[in-house]
Design an enzyme around this catalytic site. Structure first.
Site, PDB file in Angstrom:
ATOM      1  N   ASP A  56       0.716  -1.139   0.316  1.00 49.20           N
ATOM      2  CA  ASP A  56      -0.126  -0.138  -0.013  1.00 49.20           C
ATOM      3  C   ASP A  56       0.769   1.340   0.082  1.00 49.20           C
ATOM      4  O   ASP A  56       2.141   0.975   0.146  1.00 49.20           O
ATOM      5  CB  ASP A  56      -1.089  -0.105   1.298  1.00 49.20           C
ATOM      6  CG  ASP A  56      -0.144   0.001   2.471  1.00 49.20           C
ATOM      7  OD1 ASP A  56       1.037   0.153   2.418  1.00 49.20           O
ATOM      8  OD2 ASP A  56      -0.891   0.151   3.628  1.00 49.20           O
ATOM      9  N   ASP A  84      -8.061  -7.568  -0.330  1.00 48.85           N
ATOM     10  CA  ASP A  84      -7.175  -7.772   0.785  1.00 48.85           C
ATOM     11  C   ASP A  84      -7.864  -7.360   2.028  1.00 48.85           C
ATOM     12  O   ASP A  84      -8.820  -6.522   1.926  1.00 48.85           O
ATOM     13  CB  ASP A  84      -5.975  -6.977   0.928  1.00 48.85           C
ATOM     14  CG  ASP A  84      -6.246  -5.563   1.205  1.00 48.85           C
ATOM     15  OD1 ASP A  84      -6.777  -4.834   0.473  1.00 48.85           O
ATOM     16  OD2 ASP A  84      -5.924  -5.258   2.332  1.00 48.85           O
ATOM     17  N   CYS A 139     -13.319 -28.979   5.578  1.00 45.60           N
ATOM     18  CA  CYS A 139     -12.214 -28.139   5.273  1.00 45.60           C
ATOM     19  C   CYS A 139     -10.912 -29.071   5.158  1.00 45.60           C
ATOM     20  O   CYS A 139     -10.706 -29.937   5.993  1.00 45.60           O
ATOM     21  CB  CYS A 139     -12.072 -27.010   6.489  1.00 45.60           C
ATOM     22  SG  CYS A 139     -10.556 -26.129   6.292  1.00 45.60           S
ATOM     23  N   CYS A 142      -7.820 -27.822   5.667  1.00 41.37           N
ATOM     24  CA  CYS A 142      -7.033 -27.211   6.184  1.00 41.37           C
ATOM     25  C   CYS A 142      -6.031 -27.977   7.451  1.00 41.37           C
ATOM     26  O   CYS A 142      -6.575 -29.029   7.803  1.00 41.37           O
ATOM     27  CB  CYS A 142      -6.885 -25.901   6.794  1.00 41.37           C
ATOM     28  SG  CYS A 142      -7.626 -25.885   8.575  1.00 41.37           S
ATOM     29  N   CYS A 191      -8.039 -28.430  10.674  1.00 35.03           N
ATOM     30  CA  CYS A 191      -9.448 -29.275  10.599  1.00 35.03           C
ATOM     31  C   CYS A 191      -9.082 -30.539  10.168  1.00 35.03           C
ATOM     32  O   CYS A 191      -9.718 -31.518  10.486  1.00 35.03           O
ATOM     33  CB  CYS A 191     -10.366 -28.615   9.498  1.00 35.03           C
ATOM     34  SG  CYS A 191     -10.795 -26.937  10.076  1.00 35.03           S
ATOM     35  N   HIS A 209      -6.508 -21.647   9.385  1.00 39.00           N
ATOM     36  CA  HIS A 209      -7.613 -22.194   8.821  1.00 39.00           C
ATOM     37  C   HIS A 209      -8.441 -21.062   8.009  1.00 39.00           C
ATOM     38  O   HIS A 209      -8.782 -21.330   7.001  1.00 39.00           O
ATOM     39  CB  HIS A 209      -8.635 -22.476  10.049  1.00 39.00           C
ATOM     40  CG  HIS A 209     -10.060 -22.940   9.594  1.00 39.00           C
ATOM     41  ND1 HIS A 209     -10.569 -23.962   8.867  1.00 39.00           N
ATOM     42  CD2 HIS A 209     -10.857 -21.896   9.629  1.00 39.00           C
ATOM     43  CE1 HIS A 209     -11.933 -23.724   8.622  1.00 39.00           C
ATOM     44  NE2 HIS A 209     -12.211 -22.276   9.101  1.00 39.00           N
TER      45      HIS A 209
HETATM   46 ZN   LIG Z   1      -9.806 -25.809   8.645  1.00 39.90          ZN
END
Ligand SMILES: [Zn+2]
Length: 393
Positions: A92, A277, A315, A317, A320, A357
């Site tokens: 930025d 963003d 999920c 990730c 999880c 996550h």
């Molecule tokens: Zn997750």
């Protein structure tokens, strides 16, 4: 020949897919860019970001200018080697942080005078200084210095009231003059990286159009929508976005700055936005707020104390799903009970897992949208998204 071209267009909305060519690589849009304020996405390693498919991340000019300072980053030839991230970076302009200093800064035609919040040093940020800093950082995408028009007046006799059209007009015109100076400074520095202009104009459609028109004459590589998500009611944000985004040039990337929730991202994409963003996935993670496909979850809530299941079994990730063993099968992720415990004890790992996550969720959401647009079923996907988010987790 621009740096961007579209590869798919949704027939029922303004949503589109595109490819953005930057110095450190190719970015497929629509894209979400995790925010790395001080040269780090808080609590997440570059390797983890890489593995979860982050294509481009943000750095904050203002913060990196103050700490570690440009002479340190210069030693590394720029931000990429300093922070060990070899994919594209967008920085930025520093304007938003300086503007947020409130009474500690003074804006003139030339630039912004302010006192360093670190040590009180008198500092000056101008379009030319911002371009110099972002050149030293070697950002793939450089943002023009602008004045972020607030929703409520920060000073003067109207302080605390919704900003007037006249005040918004003066602010927008200043940003436009600074846009020209940024472009000239980039040329003088010989910086060939992408430069984006920023559409301002507050909540006033006519001012937004005038800003857009002025910026188009300056022929930037991409354009951003600034001054949204600055405290205005959601319906004002959606109204301005719906008015501005589809009017932006179709052959250039469109970036909606600092927005937002998963719903904001989906509706932004539907209006033709390509880049987003927001600190929300990482900031909220540190407060135990988990974003999921089926709604948001507060891990601090007592109902999770004995829950042996993961936050979201669908999920993929690390939090999880866990780590696959040598045979490639996973033994499941971290339980809600354990994550609840980490949160109650203020353990770092809780914030790290939540950040991982949430970013995974945001990046996967963008991936799903790119796929749906390319396959021509974005409308159906969008309906299902809203239905699933409303289900509860
Ligand atoms: Zn997750």
């Amino acid at each position: 020949m621009g740096i961007f071209h579209t590869t798919a267009q949704d027939p029922a909305s303004h949503a589109r897919c595109g490819v953005l060519q930057l110095a450190h690589g190719t970015v497929h849009t629509p894209v979400f860019m995790p925010v790395g304020t001080y040269g780090t996405v808080k609590g997440v390693t570059p390797r983890s970001l890489h593995d979860m498919g982050a294509q481009i991340i943000l750095g904050n000019t203002f913060h990196l200018w103050l700490r570690p300072g440009l002479e340190v980053v210069q030693t590394f030839g720029g931000l990429h080697d300093f922070e060990q991230w070899q994919r594209p970076i967008l920085t930025d302009s520093g304007g938003f942080q300086v503007w947020s200093l409130g009474a500690m800064r003074r804006i003139t035609e030339e630039g912004v005078h302010f006192a360093s919040p670190i040590n009180g040093d008198k500092l000056f940020l101008s379009p030319e200084v911002s371009m110099q800093i972002q050149t030293t950082l070697n950002a793939d995408v450089v943002m023009q210095l602008d004045e972020c028009t607030p929703y409520l007046a920060l000073e003067g006799k109207n302080k605390g009231q919704v900003i007037t059209e006249d005040a918004a007009q003066q602010s927008m015109a200043l940003s436009l003059r600074w846009a020209q100076r940024c472009r000239d400074a980039m040329q003088a520095l010989g910086n060939r990286n992408a430069l984006f202009g920023i559409v301002q104009g507050g909540m006033f459609e006519a001012l937004r159009e005038a800003s857009l028109e002025g910026l188009q004459r300056l022929d930037f590589d991409g354009l951003a929508i600034g001054g949204l998500s600055v405290g205005e009611p959601k319906e004002d944000m959606r109204r301005v976005l719906a008015h501005v985004a589809p009017r932006m040039p179709a052959n250039k990337p469109r970036y909606l700055m600092g927005v937002g929730t998963p719903e904001d991202l989906v509706e932004g994409v539907a209006q033709g936005v390509d880049m987003f963003d927001c600190v929300m996935p990482t900031r909220n993670a540190r407060n135990g707020h988990w974003f999921t496909r089926y709604g948001d979850l507060k891990i601090r809530n007592a109902r999770h104390r004995h829950d042996t299941g993961p936050v979201d079994p669908s999920c993929g990730c690390y939090a999880c799903h866990g780590q696959p063993d040598a045979h490639g099968s996973s033994h499941g992720g971290f339980s809600r009970a354990y994550l609840h415990h980490l949160d109650r004890c203020g353990e770092m790992l809780g914030a790290m897992l939540a950040s991982t996550h949430n970013l995974h969720y945001y990046l996967n959401l963008m991936q799903e949208m790119r796929q749906a647009i390319a396959q021509g079923n974005f409308a159906t996907w969008r309906q299902r998204f809203h239905a699933e988010r409303a289900r509860g987790v």
